[in-house]
Motif scaffolding. Structure first.
Motif, PDB file in Angstrom:
ATOM      1  N   LEU A  78       0.816  -1.211   0.000  1.00 17.65           N
ATOM      2  CA  LEU A  78       0.000   0.000   0.000  1.00 17.65           C
ATOM      3  C   LEU A  78       0.854   1.267   0.000  1.00 17.65           C
ATOM      4  O   LEU A  78       0.454   2.293  -0.545  1.00 17.65           O
ATOM      5  CB  LEU A  78      -0.941   0.018   1.216  1.00 17.65           C
ATOM      6  N   LEU A  79       2.030   1.188   0.590  1.00 11.22           N
ATOM      7  CA  LEU A  79       2.870   2.378   0.765  1.00 11.22           C
ATOM      8  C   LEU A  79       4.060   2.432  -0.200  1.00 11.22           C
ATOM      9  O   LEU A  79       4.864   3.365  -0.133  1.00 11.22           O
ATOM     10  CB  LEU A  79       3.374   2.440   2.212  1.00 11.22           C
ATOM     11  N   HIS A  80       4.180   1.489  -1.111  1.00 14.97           N
ATOM     12  CA  HIS A  80       5.403   1.395  -1.914  1.00 14.97           C
ATOM     13  C   HIS A  80       5.674   2.621  -2.790  1.00 14.97           C
ATOM     14  O   HIS A  80       6.814   2.894  -3.121  1.00 14.97           O
ATOM     15  CB  HIS A  80       5.412   0.115  -2.750  1.00 14.97           C
ATOM     16  N   ASP A  81       4.668   3.389  -3.153  1.00 13.47           N
ATOM     17  CA  ASP A  81       4.874   4.593  -3.974  1.00 13.47           C
ATOM     18  C   ASP A  81       4.683   5.883  -3.180  1.00 13.47           C
ATOM     19  O   ASP A  81       4.543   6.958  -3.766  1.00 13.47           O
ATOM     20  CB  ASP A  81       3.909   4.597  -5.175  1.00 13.47           C
ATOM     21  N   ILE A  82       4.730   5.800  -1.865  1.00 10.92           N
ATOM     22  CA  ILE A  82       4.420   6.960  -1.021  1.00 10.92           C
ATOM     23  C   ILE A  82       5.429   8.093  -1.204  1.00 10.92           C
ATOM     24  O   ILE A  82       5.119   9.250  -0.905  1.00 10.92           O
ATOM     25  CB  ILE A  82       4.296   6.533   0.464  1.00 10.92           C
ATOM     26  N   GLY A  83       6.582   7.811  -1.751  1.00  8.27           N
ATOM     27  CA  GLY A  83       7.563   8.861  -2.032  1.00  8.27           C
ATOM     28  C   GLY A  83       7.097   9.831  -3.109  1.00  8.27           C
ATOM     29  O   GLY A  83       7.688  10.892  -3.296  1.00  8.27           O
ATOM     30  N   LYS A  84       6.009   9.500  -3.804  1.00  6.16           N
ATOM     31  CA  LYS A  84       5.457  10.381  -4.841  1.00  6.16           C
ATOM     32  C   LYS A  84       4.391  11.319  -4.278  1.00  6.16           C
ATOM     33  O   LYS A  84       3.773  12.063  -5.039  1.00  6.16           O
ATOM     34  CB  LYS A  84       4.841   9.548  -5.962  1.00  6.16           C
ATOM     35  N   VAL A  85       4.193  11.296  -2.980  1.00  3.36           N
ATOM     36  CA  VAL A  85       3.127  12.083  -2.360  1.00  3.36           C
ATOM     37  C   VAL A  85       3.325  13.576  -2.634  1.00  3.36           C
ATOM     38  O   VAL A  85       4.448  14.076  -2.645  1.00  3.36           O
ATOM     39  CB  VAL A  85       3.039  11.791  -0.843  1.00  3.36           C
ATOM     40  N   ASP A  86       2.225  14.253  -2.915  1.00  2.00           N
ATOM     41  CA  ASP A  86       2.194  15.702  -3.138  1.00  2.00           C
ATOM     42  C   ASP A  86       2.950  16.173  -4.380  1.00  2.00           C
ATOM     43  O   ASP A  86       3.232  17.357  -4.518  1.00  2.00           O
ATOM     44  CB  ASP A  86       2.721  16.473  -1.917  1.00  2.00           C
ATOM     45  N   VAL A  87       3.283  15.241  -5.284  1.00  4.41           N
ATOM     46  CA  VAL A  87       3.968  15.620  -6.516  1.00  4.41           C
ATOM     47  C   VAL A  87       3.106  15.175  -7.687  1.00  4.41           C
ATOM     48  O   VAL A  87       2.759  14.002  -7.806  1.00  4.41           O
ATOM     49  CB  VAL A  87       5.364  14.960  -6.619  1.00  4.41           C
ATOM     50  N   HIS A  88       2.746  16.120  -8.538  1.00  2.00           N
ATOM     51  CA  HIS A  88       1.925  15.789  -9.703  1.00  2.00           C
ATOM     52  C   HIS A  88       2.852  15.381 -10.848  1.00  2.00           C
ATOM     53  O   HIS A  88       3.481  16.234 -11.474  1.00  2.00           O
ATOM     54  CB  HIS A  88       1.057  16.983 -10.110  1.00  2.00           C
ATOM     55  N   LEU A  89       2.929  14.075 -11.085  1.00  2.00           N
ATOM     56  CA  LEU A  89       3.783  13.598 -12.169  1.00  2.00           C
ATOM     57  C   LEU A  89       3.036  13.615 -13.493  1.00  2.00           C
ATOM     58  O   LEU A  89       3.605  13.952 -14.519  1.00  2.00           O
ATOM     59  CB  LEU A  89       4.309  12.194 -11.850  1.00  2.00           C
ATOM     60  N   GLY A  90       1.780  13.263 -13.497  1.00  2.00           N
ATOM     61  CA  GLY A  90       0.953  13.354 -14.692  1.00  2.00           C
ATOM     62  C   GLY A  90       1.275  12.325 -15.750  1.00  2.00           C
ATOM     63  O   GLY A  90       2.348  11.740 -15.779  1.00  2.00           O
ATOM     64  N   ILE A  91       0.321  12.119 -16.634  1.00  3.61           N
ATOM     65  CA  ILE A  91       0.445  11.072 -17.650  1.00  3.61           C
ATOM     66  C   ILE A  91       1.514  11.387 -18.693  1.00  3.61           C
ATOM     67  O   ILE A  91       2.242  10.501 -19.135  1.00  3.61           O
ATOM     68  CB  ILE A  91      -0.913  10.778 -18.317  1.00  3.61           C
ATOM     69  N   VAL A  92       1.663  12.633 -19.082  1.00  2.00           N
ATOM     70  CA  VAL A  92       2.652  12.975 -20.109  1.00  2.00           C
ATOM     71  C   VAL A  92       4.059  12.707 -19.570  1.00  2.00           C
ATOM     72  O   VAL A  92       4.873  12.036 -20.222  1.00  2.00           O
ATOM     73  CB  VAL A  92       2.497  14.446 -20.565  1.00  2.00           C
ATOM     74  N   PHE A  93       4.334  13.191 -18.365  1.00  2.64           N
ATOM     75  CA  PHE A  93       5.652  12.967 -17.773  1.00  2.64           C
ATOM     76  C   PHE A  93       5.918  11.472 -17.623  1.00  2.64           C
ATOM     77  O   PHE A  93       6.983  10.980 -17.986  1.00  2.64           O
ATOM     78  CB  PHE A  93       5.769  13.658 -16.410  1.00  2.64           C
ATOM     79  N   ARG A  94       4.960  10.745 -17.070  1.00  2.00           N
ATOM     80  CA  ARG A  94       5.150   9.312 -16.831  1.00  2.00           C
ATOM     81  C   ARG A  94       5.365   8.553 -18.141  1.00  2.00           C
ATOM     82  O   ARG A  94       6.180   7.627 -18.202  1.00  2.00           O
ATOM     83  CB  ARG A  94       3.960   8.741 -16.067  1.00  2.00           C
ATOM     84  N   THR A  95       4.641   8.933 -19.184  1.00  2.00           N
ATOM     85  CA  THR A  95       4.792   8.270 -20.475  1.00  2.00           C
ATOM     86  C   THR A  95       6.186   8.507 -21.045  1.00  2.00           C
ATOM     87  O   THR A  95       6.859   7.568 -21.488  1.00  2.00           O
ATOM     88  CB  THR A  95       3.721   8.773 -21.467  1.00  2.00           C
ATOM     89  N   ILE A  96       6.630   9.745 -21.015  1.00  2.00           N
ATOM     90  CA  ILE A  96       7.971  10.067 -21.514  1.00  2.00           C
ATOM     91  C   ILE A  96       9.033   9.350 -20.685  1.00  2.00           C
ATOM     92  O   ILE A  96       9.983   8.778 -21.233  1.00  2.00           O
ATOM     93  CB  ILE A  96       8.198  11.594 -21.529  1.00  2.00           C
ATOM     94  N   TRP A  97       8.869   9.361 -19.367  1.00  2.00           N
ATOM     95  CA  TRP A  97       9.827   8.694 -18.474  1.00  2.00           C
ATOM     96  C   TRP A  97       9.922   7.206 -18.820  1.00  2.00           C
ATOM     97  O   TRP A  97      11.019   6.649 -18.939  1.00  2.00           O
ATOM     98  CB  TRP A  97       9.396   8.877 -17.017  1.00  2.00           C
TER      99      TRP A  97
END
Length: 185
Positions: A78-97
Motif C-alpha cells: 500500500l505504501l510502496h509509492d508513497i515517495g510520490k506524495v504531493d507531486v503531480h507527475l501526470g500522464i505525459v511525464f510518466r509516459t515520456i519517463w
C-alpha cells in the motif's frame, strides 16, 4: 514492466471516474495507521488505485509464502509509492519517463538522481521524485514512526533489477508488475 502493463496503467490516468472504492478504503483503513492513511490519501488518485491493486495482488501470492509477515507485506504494498506524495507527475511525464527508460535503460534514473535541490513543481523536481521515490518514501515513513520492515520494503523497490533481493522484496516487486507468484526461482 511489460509494455502492455505500462499502457494499461497509463490509461487509468485518463479515467475521470477513477477512485478508491469502499472495499479499497476498508483495506487501507485496516492496514494503515491514521497518519499513514492521511499520507496515502495525499497520493494522486491513480497512485492510490495502483497501490491498492498491488496490495491485492500481493495478498494473492502470500498464501504461498507463510514465512513472510503478511501484514507487513500488505502495508509495504500500500505504501510502496508513497515517495510520490504531493507531486503531480501526470500522464505525459510518466509516459515520456517510461519510454526513455525503455530506450536508454537507467539513464533517466541516473539523470533524475542529480536534481536533489530542484525547485518543487519543475521538471527536474519531478525527475528527482520519480527516480528517488523509493528512498524518499522510506525516509518519510521512518520519520513518521513506521516500522523498519515496512520502510525496508518500500526502499528496496528502488534497488537495481539485478540487485540482491530477499523473498519479501521479490513478492512485492512481482505484485507491482501485476504478477501473482506461487514460488520464486
Amino acid at each position: 514492466m511489460g509494455l502492455i502493463r505500462n499502457i494499461r496503467k497509463g490509461l487509468t490516468f485518463l479515467r475521470n471516474d477513477l477512485r478508491v472504492g469502499p472495499e479499497d478504503a476498508a483495506l487501507v483503513h485496516e492496514y494503515l495507521s491514521p497518519v499513514e492513511r492521511e499520507l496515502f490519501y495525499r497520493l494522486s488518485v491513480p497512485d492510490q488505485v495502483h497501490s491498492v491493486r498491488v496490495a491485492r495482488i500481493c495478498m494473492q501470492s502470500l498464501p504461498h509464502f507463510p514465512e513472510l509477515d503478511h501484514r507487513r507485506m500488505v502495508r509495504g504494498a500500500l505504501l510502496h509509492d508513497i515517495g510520490k506524495v504531493d507531486v503531480h507527475l501526470g500522464i505525459v511525464f510518466r509516459t515520456i519517463w517510461t519510454l526513455l527508460s525503455r530506450i536508454l535503460r537507467d539513464a533517466p534514473e541516473r539523470l533524475g538522481s542529480r536534481y536533489l535541490d530542484a525547485r518543487p513543481g519543475t521538471l527536474r523536481h519531478r525527475m528527482y521524485v520519480q527516480s528517488q521515490h523509493p528512498a524518499l518514501g522510506a525516509e518519510l515513513l521512518a520519520q513518521m514512526g513506521t516500522e523498519e520492515g515496512v520502510c525496508k520494503l518500500v526502499r528496496n523497490t528502488g534497488l537495481p533489477p539485478d540487485g540482491p533481493r530477499d523473498t519479501a522484496d521479490r513478492v512485492l516487486l512481482a505484485a507491482d508488475s501485476d504478477r501473482v507468484v506461487d514460488r520464486l526461482p
